[in-house]
Design a protein around this motif. Structure first.
Motif, PDB file in Angstrom:
ATOM      1  N   ARG A 202       0.828  -1.220   0.000  1.00 16.46           N
ATOM      2  CA  ARG A 202       0.000   0.000   0.000  1.00 16.46           C
ATOM      3  C   ARG A 202       0.852   1.254   0.000  1.00 16.46           C
ATOM      4  O   ARG A 202       0.574   2.216  -0.694  1.00 16.46           O
ATOM      5  N   ARG A 203       1.878   1.204   0.810  1.00 19.03           N
ATOM      6  CA  ARG A 203       2.786   2.352   0.884  1.00 19.03           C
ATOM      7  C   ARG A 203       3.439   2.588  -0.481  1.00 19.03           C
ATOM      8  O   ARG A 203       3.540   3.724  -0.960  1.00 19.03           O
ATOM      9  N   CYS A 204       3.827   1.516  -1.124  1.00 23.01           N
ATOM     10  CA  CYS A 204       4.468   1.598  -2.441  1.00 23.01           C
ATOM     11  C   CYS A 204       3.479   2.189  -3.453  1.00 23.01           C
ATOM     12  O   CYS A 204       3.835   3.058  -4.261  1.00 23.01           O
ATOM     13  N   ALA A 205       2.221   1.730  -3.402  1.00 23.45           N
ATOM     14  CA  ALA A 205       1.194   2.252  -4.311  1.00 23.45           C
ATOM     15  C   ALA A 205       0.988   3.745  -4.078  1.00 23.45           C
ATOM     16  O   ALA A 205       0.878   4.527  -5.018  1.00 23.45           O
ATOM     17  N   ARG A 206       0.976   4.132  -2.808  1.00 24.54           N
ATOM     18  CA  ARG A 206       0.768   5.546  -2.483  1.00 24.54           C
ATOM     19  C   ARG A 206       1.956   6.374  -2.979  1.00 24.54           C
ATOM     20  O   ARG A 206       1.782   7.427  -3.586  1.00 24.54           O
ATOM     21  N   ASP A 207       3.169   5.870  -2.735  1.00 26.34           N
ATOM     22  CA  ASP A 207       4.362   6.595  -3.194  1.00 26.34           C
ATOM     23  C   ASP A 207       4.297   6.835  -4.707  1.00 26.34           C
ATOM     24  O   ASP A 207       4.537   7.948  -5.176  1.00 26.34           O
ATOM     25  N   ILE A 208       3.965   5.774  -5.451  1.00 25.29           N
ATOM     26  CA  ILE A 208       3.931   5.912  -6.916  1.00 25.29           C
ATOM     27  C   ILE A 208       2.832   6.902  -7.322  1.00 25.29           C
ATOM     28  O   ILE A 208       3.042   7.768  -8.172  1.00 25.29           O
ATOM     29  N   SER A 209       1.685   6.801  -6.663  1.00 21.31           N
ATOM     30  CA  SER A 209       0.579   7.733  -6.968  1.00 21.31           C
ATOM     31  C   SER A 209       0.986   9.171  -6.691  1.00 21.31           C
ATOM     32  O   SER A 209       0.522  10.089  -7.345  1.00 21.31           O
ATOM     33  N   GLU A 210       1.860   9.349  -5.707  1.00 21.74           N
ATOM     34  CA  GLU A 210       2.255  10.711  -5.335  1.00 21.74           C
ATOM     35  C   GLU A 210       3.467  11.200  -6.124  1.00 21.74           C
ATOM     36  O   GLU A 210       4.005  12.259  -5.835  1.00 21.74           O
ATOM     37  N   GLY A 211       3.927  10.368  -7.085  1.00 18.83           N
ATOM     38  CA  GLY A 211       4.960  10.865  -7.990  1.00 18.83           C
ATOM     39  C   GLY A 211       6.358  10.308  -7.777  1.00 18.83           C
ATOM     40  O   GLY A 211       7.273  10.629  -8.530  1.00 18.83           O
ATOM     41  N   GLN A 215      10.811   2.760  -9.705  1.00 18.34           N
ATOM     42  CA  GLN A 215      12.021   2.082  -9.236  1.00 18.34           C
ATOM     43  C   GLN A 215      12.341   2.431  -7.780  1.00 18.34           C
ATOM     44  O   GLN A 215      12.634   1.545  -6.973  1.00 18.34           O
ATOM     45  N   THR A 216      12.238   3.717  -7.452  1.00 15.66           N
ATOM     46  CA  THR A 216      12.539   4.153  -6.082  1.00 15.66           C
ATOM     47  C   THR A 216      11.524   3.586  -5.096  1.00 15.66           C
ATOM     48  O   THR A 216      11.882   3.101  -4.009  1.00 15.66           O
ATOM     49  N   ALA A 217      10.259   3.633  -5.480  1.00 14.71           N
ATOM     50  CA  ALA A 217       9.202   3.119  -4.597  1.00 14.71           C
ATOM     51  C   ALA A 217       9.389   1.622  -4.356  1.00 14.71           C
ATOM     52  O   ALA A 217       9.228   1.128  -3.229  1.00 14.71           O
ATOM     53  N   LEU A 218       9.774   0.891  -5.412  1.00 14.09           N
ATOM     54  CA  LEU A 218       9.994  -0.557  -5.261  1.00 14.09           C
ATOM     55  C   LEU A 218      11.207  -0.834  -4.373  1.00 14.09           C
ATOM     56  O   LEU A 218      11.161  -1.726  -3.522  1.00 14.09           O
ATOM     57  N   ASP A 219      12.260  -0.074  -4.581  1.00  9.97           N
ATOM     58  CA  ASP A 219      13.470  -0.256  -3.762  1.00  9.97           C
ATOM     59  C   ASP A 219      13.137  -0.082  -2.282  1.00  9.97           C
ATOM     60  O   ASP A 219      13.537  -0.893  -1.438  1.00  9.97           O
ATOM     61  N   THR A 220      12.408   0.999  -1.973  1.00 11.45           N
ATOM     62  CA  THR A 220      12.020   1.263  -0.579  1.00 11.45           C
ATOM     63  C   THR A 220      11.191   0.094  -0.044  1.00 11.45           C
ATOM     64  O   THR A 220      11.436  -0.402   1.066  1.00 11.45           O
ATOM     65  N   ALA A 221      10.222  -0.354  -0.824  1.00 11.19           N
ATOM     66  CA  ALA A 221       9.329  -1.433  -0.377  1.00 11.19           C
ATOM     67  C   ALA A 221      10.117  -2.719  -0.132  1.00 11.19           C
ATOM     68  O   ALA A 221       9.918  -3.405   0.878  1.00 11.19           O
ATOM     69  N   ARG A 222      11.020  -3.036  -1.052  1.00 10.36           N
ATOM     70  CA  ARG A 222      11.807  -4.282  -0.903  1.00 10.36           C
ATOM     71  C   ARG A 222      12.646  -4.240   0.376  1.00 10.36           C
ATOM     72  O   ARG A 222      12.748  -5.241   1.088  1.00 10.36           O
ATOM     73  N   LYS A 223      13.197  -3.062   0.637  1.00  9.33           N
ATOM     74  CA  LYS A 223      14.015  -2.917   1.860  1.00  9.33           C
ATOM     75  C   LYS A 223      13.146  -3.056   3.109  1.00  9.33           C
ATOM     76  O   LYS A 223      13.534  -3.721   4.072  1.00  9.33           O
ATOM     77  N   THR A 224      11.967  -2.440   3.080  1.00  7.58           N
ATOM     78  CA  THR A 224      11.069  -2.492   4.239  1.00  7.58           C
ATOM     79  C   THR A 224      10.661  -3.931   4.538  1.00  7.58           C
ATOM     80  O   THR A 224      10.636  -4.367   5.695  1.00  7.58           O
ATOM     81  N   VAL A 225      10.333  -4.657   3.478  1.00  9.87           N
ATOM     82  CA  VAL A 225       9.862  -6.036   3.642  1.00  9.87           C
ATOM     83  C   VAL A 225      10.993  -6.920   4.183  1.00  9.87           C
ATOM     84  O   VAL A 225      10.776  -7.748   5.079  1.00  9.87           O
ATOM     85  N   ALA A 226      12.189  -6.705   3.657  1.00  9.35           N
ATOM     86  CA  ALA A 226      13.346  -7.479   4.141  1.00  9.35           C
ATOM     87  C   ALA A 226      13.620  -7.148   5.606  1.00  9.35           C
ATOM     88  O   ALA A 226      13.885  -8.042   6.424  1.00  9.35           O
TER      89      ALA A 226
END
Ligand code: AMP
Length: 273
Positions: A202-211, A215-226
């Motif tokens: 959800r956070r990743c979806a929101r980040d992308i929606s907000e611009g 790639q950056t949003a996915l990187d952040t999400a992957r790090k958070t999940v790990a």
């Protein structure tokens, strides 16, 4: 199967429409939501329960997969369903069975198929059989297994099945964890961490929606999940229909899809943008 066909033929003669909800049993509220959805489209609802060996790889949880036929039948009846079809393995795969469906397109998108190489051949084959056996007007599949929904939709289109495929939204626990028959494998500690996969989506979806760039949003999400303790198989942004990779927001509707292991339990989830 003769019994199934006879009953369905009776219903059809009486002018009824038929909805099929294919499952592997161990019913939860997510499955019941599919039954409720089916009732919007058809007069008689058939639930199939079959833990399909062909879609499990050696070493996966086929043997341990939860089975609860009696409770399932009761839940389905309570939900207003009409007929349970729970075939034995030998009814589905009699000796000498030799066919399997090989699919490209969404079945070769590099998501589940990358980690479960024979999975969608098994799924497509069993769904094709169930559709032929029951010839429903509509069959309902959950968005929880988003790639599966796309694979089945593609197969039905490519092979001229007359059944309409409809999707239904993912049902979640109050903390966001998608309901799954496999959630029973989670320890109490893992269960507490499990909702963070959906939170990251959800956070990743929101980040992308907000611009934020994909790639950056996915990187952040992957790090958070790990950091939460998952071992991630994939966390990807894809075109919602073709499942092709997307790198920018203007490539059409986007779906974020993830699969990750928490201890021995593999969770999958996805969100739209
Ligand atoms: P399964 O029994 O896990 O193979 O799932 C049977 C059907 O239920 C599939 O179409 C799934 O996508 C769907 N399903 C599983 N979990 C959920 C859920 N939490 N919400 C909605 N549908 C679900």
């Amino acid at each position: 199967m003769a019994g199934l066909r006879a009953r369905l033929a009776e219903w059809r003669r009486a002018g009824e429409t038929i909805g099929l909800v294919p499952t592997m049993g161990a019913l939860h509220a997510g499955h019941i939501s599919l039954v409720d959805e089916a009732k919007k489209h058809a007069g008689k609802i058939v639930l199939s329960i079959f833990v399909n060996p062909a879609q499990f790889a050696p070493g996966e949880d086929f043997g341990a997969y939860p089975r609860s036929l009696e409770a399932d039948v009761a839940k389905f009846a309570f939900a207003g369903g009409d007929l349970v079809f729970a075939p034995a393995t030998a009814q589905i795969y009699p000796p000498g069975f030799a066919t399997t469906l090989a699919m490209g397109g969404p079945a070769a998108a590099g998501l589940e198929d990358r980690f479960r190489p024979a999975h969608f051949a098994g799924v497509a084959t069993i769904v094709a059989k169930l559709l032929n056996q029951s010839r429903p007007d509509v069959a309902i599949f959950g968005e929880k297994d988003y790639q599966q929904l796309k694979v089945v939709t593609q197969m039905v289109r490519d092979l001229d099945f007359e059944t309409r495929i409809a999707g239904a939204p993912t049902v979640r626990e109050p903390d966001g964890l998608a309901l799954s028959s496999r959630n029973v494998y989670l320890s109490a500690k893992e269960r507490a961490v499990a909702p963070s996969l959906y939170a990251a989506l959800r956070r990743c979806a929101r980040d992308i929606s907000e611009g934020v760039t994909i790639q950056t949003a996915l990187d952040t999400a992957r790090k958070t999940v790990a950091a939460a303790g998952f071992v991630t198989d994939y966390f990807e942004a894809r075109h919602a229909e073709t499942l092709a990779p997307v790198i920018s927001r203007d490539e059409g509707q986007i779906r974020l899809l993830a699969a990750a292991k928490l201890g021995k339990t593999r969770l999958i989830d996805n969100v739209g943008l």
